[in-house]
Design a protein around this motif. Structure first.
Motif, PDB file in Angstrom:
ATOM      1  N   MET A  53       0.784   0.450  10.057  1.00  0.00           N
ATOM      2  CA  MET A  53       1.539   0.320   9.122  1.00  0.00           C
ATOM      3  C   MET A  53       1.206   0.763   7.724  1.00  0.00           C
ATOM      4  O   MET A  53       2.048   1.412   6.961  1.00  0.00           O
ATOM      5  CB  MET A  53       2.503  -1.260   8.989  1.00  0.00           C
ATOM      6  N   ASP A  54      -0.173   0.245   7.479  1.00  0.00           N
ATOM      7  CA  ASP A  54      -0.771   0.789   6.419  1.00  0.00           C
ATOM      8  C   ASP A  54      -0.726   2.494   6.173  1.00  0.00           C
ATOM      9  O   ASP A  54      -0.299   2.765   5.131  1.00  0.00           O
ATOM     10  CB  ASP A  54      -2.233   0.587   6.473  1.00  0.00           C
ATOM     11  N   VAL A  55      -0.971   3.149   7.160  1.00  0.00           N
ATOM     12  CA  VAL A  55      -0.905   4.738   6.957  1.00  0.00           C
ATOM     13  C   VAL A  55       0.439   5.144   6.820  1.00  0.00           C
ATOM     14  O   VAL A  55       0.541   6.061   5.921  1.00  0.00           O
ATOM     15  CB  VAL A  55      -1.669   5.092   8.228  1.00  0.00           C
ATOM     16  N   PHE A  94       8.598  -1.570   6.394  1.00  0.00           N
ATOM     17  CA  PHE A  94       7.554  -1.433   7.541  1.00  0.00           C
ATOM     18  C   PHE A  94       6.621  -2.944   7.797  1.00  0.00           C
ATOM     19  O   PHE A  94       6.311  -3.339   8.825  1.00  0.00           O
ATOM     20  CB  PHE A  94       6.420  -0.560   7.113  1.00  0.00           C
ATOM     21  N   ILE A  95       6.149  -3.538   6.522  1.00  0.00           N
ATOM     22  CA  ILE A  95       5.324  -4.444   6.647  1.00  0.00           C
ATOM     23  C   ILE A  95       5.907  -5.852   7.530  1.00  0.00           C
ATOM     24  O   ILE A  95       5.218  -6.533   8.273  1.00  0.00           O
ATOM     25  CB  ILE A  95       4.637  -4.674   5.654  1.00  0.00           C
ATOM     26  N   ALA A  96       7.094  -5.945   7.161  1.00  0.00           N
ATOM     27  CA  ALA A  96       7.922  -7.273   7.696  1.00  0.00           C
ATOM     28  C   ALA A  96       7.982  -7.028   9.009  1.00  0.00           C
ATOM     29  O   ALA A  96       8.006  -7.942  10.023  1.00  0.00           O
ATOM     30  CB  ALA A  96       9.354  -7.233   6.902  1.00  0.00           C
ATOM     31  N   PHE A 196       4.102 -10.997   6.460  1.00  0.00           N
ATOM     32  CA  PHE A 196       5.292 -11.023   6.031  1.00  0.00           C
ATOM     33  C   PHE A 196       5.519 -11.508   4.351  1.00  0.00           C
ATOM     34  O   PHE A 196       6.357 -11.129   4.029  1.00  0.00           O
ATOM     35  CB  PHE A 196       6.305 -12.219   6.921  1.00  0.00           C
ATOM     36  N   TRP A 197       4.536 -12.609   4.062  1.00  0.00           N
ATOM     37  CA  TRP A 197       4.598 -13.039   2.877  1.00  0.00           C
ATOM     38  C   TRP A 197       4.416 -11.935   1.944  1.00  0.00           C
ATOM     39  O   TRP A 197       4.964 -11.884   0.723  1.00  0.00           O
ATOM     40  CB  TRP A 197       3.657 -14.278   2.707  1.00  0.00           C
ATOM     41  N   SER A 198       3.318 -11.034   2.297  1.00  0.00           N
ATOM     42  CA  SER A 198       3.197  -9.813   1.280  1.00  0.00           C
ATOM     43  C   SER A 198       4.243  -8.725   1.084  1.00  0.00           C
ATOM     44  O   SER A 198       4.485  -8.220   0.131  1.00  0.00           O
ATOM     45  CB  SER A 198       1.799  -9.105   1.835  1.00  0.00           C
ATOM     46  N   GLY A 203       8.653  -6.191  -1.764  1.00  0.00           N
ATOM     47  CA  GLY A 203      10.073  -5.795  -1.719  1.00  0.00           C
ATOM     48  C   GLY A 203      10.661  -6.434  -3.013  1.00  0.00           C
ATOM     49  O   GLY A 203      11.530  -5.808  -3.715  1.00  0.00           O
ATOM     50  N   ARG A 204      10.458  -7.800  -3.382  1.00  0.00           N
ATOM     51  CA  ARG A 204      10.876  -8.217  -4.614  1.00  0.00           C
ATOM     52  C   ARG A 204      10.539  -7.556  -5.672  1.00  0.00           C
ATOM     53  O   ARG A 204      11.291  -7.322  -6.588  1.00  0.00           O
ATOM     54  CB  ARG A 204      10.388  -9.854  -4.744  1.00  0.00           C
ATOM     55  N   GLU A 205       9.294  -6.877  -5.896  1.00  0.00           N
ATOM     56  CA  GLU A 205       8.745  -6.298  -7.163  1.00  0.00           C
ATOM     57  C   GLU A 205       9.615  -5.064  -7.202  1.00  0.00           C
ATOM     58  O   GLU A 205       9.950  -4.629  -8.361  1.00  0.00           O
ATOM     59  CB  GLU A 205       7.314  -6.010  -7.050  1.00  0.00           C
TER      60      GLU A 205
END
Length: 301
Positions: A53-55, A94-96, A196-198, A203-205
């Motif tokens: 997901m990072d890449v 992606f991260i979620a 998920f928290w990150s 997303g909020r920012e």
């Protein structure tokens, strides 16, 4: 028109940070893939998926930042800076998604345990991942400090959580080696919650940037103070601000004596604009002059 030297330096920092992110994530994917195939650790799989997901997110960042640095054109008079926020939303998605995948896989491993092997290899790889990630975060923090980039901040937040999760994975592998095999999927679930928290924070920012949230109150107060610092300025109202990529958009109304000639009023507004640009060289400043009557009232405009 050439960009100011400060913006050129910021652009170089952004390009360097995004390229470093792509390279680091790619190297870690290769290392973690080998480690997971050798150990079978679901915690390592969690970290591998996270790196995948990072890449993907880093490549999106790379393209978004390059687009954001394009100068304004006839169709985008305020530039292309919001592409960074769009990249942030893509990262959050992606991260979620990776977090949900990891939870399902970890629960399956809890229900169907599998013994781990070659734990030493996994530990060595995770130590390498911590060192590489720490170097990348240092590069990103330097870029954020000088640019305030939303996309780089989102990417850096994710890599900071990676540092913590990598430590957790080492703990899981060590405990598994001591006979606590069941701790591996539990830590994987904890990692998924962290991921998920990150994603939520990123997303909020990005959402706030896309919705033109005002700049921090400290910036607004300083802009107002700079304007009111001119002896001929009687007041400031309708201050509106937002961020677009590297550029701060600042709009305000100056209250000036109604009897002033237009030439003098314009000259005062330009002086205030220069002082604001001295404090925020990357800003796009628009100033409207409003006449203030002798009784202190001002026109409605």
């Amino acid at each position: 028109m050439n960009a100011p030297a400060g913006l050129d330096r910021q652009a170089r920092l952004l390009r360097r940070a995004t390229l470093a992110s792509v390279v680091t994530a790619s190297v870690l994917i290769a290392a973690k893939l080998v480690a997971w195939l050798l150990t079978g650790s679901v915690s390592l799989l969690a970290s591998l998926v996270d790196s995948l997901m990072d890449v993907a997110a880093s490549i999106i960042n790379l393209m978004a930042v390059r687009y954001a640095l394009e100068p304004p054109d006839a169709q985008h008079r305020f530039g292309h800076g919001k592409s960074e926020a769009l990249a942030g939303l893509a990262q959050a998605t992606f991260i979620a998604g990776s977090a949900v995948f990891l939870v399902f896989h970890a629960v399956d491993r809890l229900l169907h345990p599998v013994p781990l092997a070659d734990l030493e290899v996994g530990i060595v790889v995770m130590v390498f991942a911590i060192v590489a990630t720490a170097v990348l975060v240092a590069i990103q923090r330097h870029a954020i400090r000088h640019t305030g980039s939303t996309a780089i901040r989102a990417d850096s937040l994710h890599y900071l959580t990676d540092l913590l999760t990598n430590v957790g994975i080492i703990a899981a592998l060590v405990l598994a080696g001591l006979g606590w095999q069941g701790i591996d999927p539990v830590i994987a679930i904890v990692i998924a919650v962290y991921i998920f928290w990150s994603a939520w924070g990123i997303g909020r920012e990005a959402f706030h940037v896309l919705m033109d949230r005002e700049l921090p109150e400290a910036v607004r107060e300083r802009v107002t103070a700079l304007a009111l610092g001119h002896p001929e300025v009687r007041g400031v109202h309708d201050l509106r601000t937002r961020q677009s990529g590297l550029v701060k958009i600042i709009q305000l109304h100056l209250e000036l004596d109604a009897w002033l000639p237009l030439r003098e009023a314009h000259a005062m507004a330009k002086q205030v604009e220069r002082e604001i640009l001295a404090a925020y060289p990357e800003a796009d400043v628009t100033i409207h002059q409003d006449p203030r009557e002798v009784d202190g009232s001002r026109s409605r405009s």
